[in-house]
Design a protein around this motif. Structure first.
Motif, mmCIF file in Angstrom:
data_model
loop_
_atom_site.group_PDB
_atom_site.id
_atom_site.type_symbol
_atom_site.label_atom_id
_atom_site.label_comp_id
_atom_site.label_asym_id
_atom_site.label_seq_id
_atom_site.Cartn_x
_atom_site.Cartn_y
_atom_site.Cartn_z
ATOM 1 N N ASP A 40 -20.494 19.020 60.393
ATOM 2 C CA ASP A 40 -20.687 18.145 61.598
ATOM 3 C C ASP A 40 -19.087 17.268 61.461
ATOM 4 O O ASP A 40 -18.910 16.872 60.943
ATOM 5 C CB ASP A 40 -21.889 17.366 61.457
ATOM 6 N N HIS A 41 -18.683 17.060 62.741
ATOM 7 C CA HIS A 41 -17.738 16.135 63.255
ATOM 8 C C HIS A 41 -18.023 14.555 62.496
ATOM 9 O O HIS A 41 -19.049 13.902 63.127
ATOM 10 C CB HIS A 41 -17.458 15.973 64.679
ATOM 11 N N LYS A 44 -17.978 11.416 64.624
ATOM 12 C CA LYS A 44 -19.506 11.096 65.363
ATOM 13 C C LYS A 44 -20.396 10.112 64.773
ATOM 14 O O LYS A 44 -21.075 9.399 65.493
ATOM 15 C CB LYS A 44 -20.222 12.363 65.780
ATOM 16 N N THR A 47 -20.340 5.403 65.400
ATOM 17 C CA THR A 47 -20.595 4.661 66.611
ATOM 18 C C THR A 47 -21.650 3.489 65.844
ATOM 19 O O THR A 47 -22.147 3.610 64.931
ATOM 20 C CB THR A 47 -21.243 5.524 67.523
#
Length: 310
Positions: A40-41, A44, A47
């Protein structure tokens, strides 16, 4: 100059931290490596909403710490010593060549998931400034109950003590500390009770998991969280990575060891700055800087000048 790389732990996170790293190929490659291991990136995960999660926070700190260290090394600045606060120990171990970044990502993910699963709510940590370790220990013994346990955990400085436990107990501890004259007593931005015996199940799982991970001898001095001692073996680092979550961090003692080993330049990896402040307070004769783009030119000038004089 002899440089110590400092890797911050949970509490140092901030929204956008991965997007504020230096723009450099080695940073991009590091983030890509973390993304590959996760599936998964990683970008991300920084945040404001995502950082409410212990998992996202610890993975983001690992990625930022390793990326910053590799950026410095790409500029020709290598550490003589590495020290990591709590989860920062994993970034320190990667930088010292003890463990691969891929394996560190998987271990930190499991570590954070276990921590979050054990204590999804109503637990945390608090910092007490202005009282000694013995004074804070006295307060914890007074307010401790089986339903609301509290513990002294990290000794960041002589009068900067971190505690952990149930928020109900921490609230009482904060009130008592303020009544005793603490300069500051407040909850930290940490949602789990790290570095106390409540986390022993996590340490046990990590000990078992680390048995299957390939580890190498550190290529520089690694200073442990648990014992605050210089460590030169893969086994010593392995023990520290597994056990530090269930034991207090003797950070003040650890930085003292780094100074005794000759370190006179302390560089704190992004996104931290609190560890730099602690060095300024405890070791005013040493240079200490939190890494930012603006600081890089000064750091390069200092290290270049020192090399020319040697």
């Amino acid at each position: 100059m002899m440089a110590a790389f400092l890797f911050p732990g949970q509490g140092a996170q901030r929204p956008g931290m991965l997007h504020q790293l230096p723009r450099h190929e080695v940073v991009e490659n590091t983030l890509a490596e973390v993304t590959s291991a996760l599936g998964d990136h990683i970008t991300k995960f920084d945040t404001s909403e995502a950082l409410q999660s212990t998992v996202a926070t610890q993975l983001s700190l690992l990625a930022a710490g390793v990326a910053t260290a590799r950026y410095l090394q790409a500029q020709g600045i290598d550490p003589t010593v590495v020290l990591g606060m709590s989860v920062g120990a994993f970034a320190a171990a990667v930088t010292a060549g003890v463990i691969s970044l891929h394996d560190a990502v998987l271990l930190v993910k499991e570590r954070a998931e276990l921590m979050q699963g054990l204590f999804p709510k109503d637990y945390g940590m608090a910092a007490i400034v202005g009282l000694s370790e013995s004074q804070v220990q006295q307060i914890t013994e007074t307010v401790y109950t089986d339903k609301a346990p509290v513990f002294v955990t990290n000794i960041n400085a002589a009068k900067q003590i971190v505690t952990a436990g149930a928020r109900a107990g921490l609230s009482q501890l904060i009130e008592r500390a303020e009544a005793m004259g603490a300069q500051r007593a407040e909850l930290l931005n940490v949602s789990v009770p790290s570095h106390c015996r409540l986390l022993e199940p996590v340490a046990s799982a990590l000990r078992e998991r680390l048995q299957a991970v390939s580890l190498s001898r550190p290529n520089c001095t690694y200073i442990s969280n648990v014992q605050a001692r210089a460590t030169y073996t893969a086994k010593g680092v392995q023990s520290d990575l597994a056990n530090n979550i269930a034991h207090g961090v003797r950070w003040s003692d650890a930085t003292e060891v780094a100074v005794e080993l000759g370190c006179d330049l302390f560089l704190e990896m992004q996104p931290g700055h609190a560890l730099t402040d602690l060095i300024h307070q405890a070791h005013p004769g040493s240079e200490a800087m939190a890494i930012t783009d603006a600081m890089m030119s000064r750091i390069l000038r200092m290290t270049t000048k020192a090399s020319g004089q040697s």
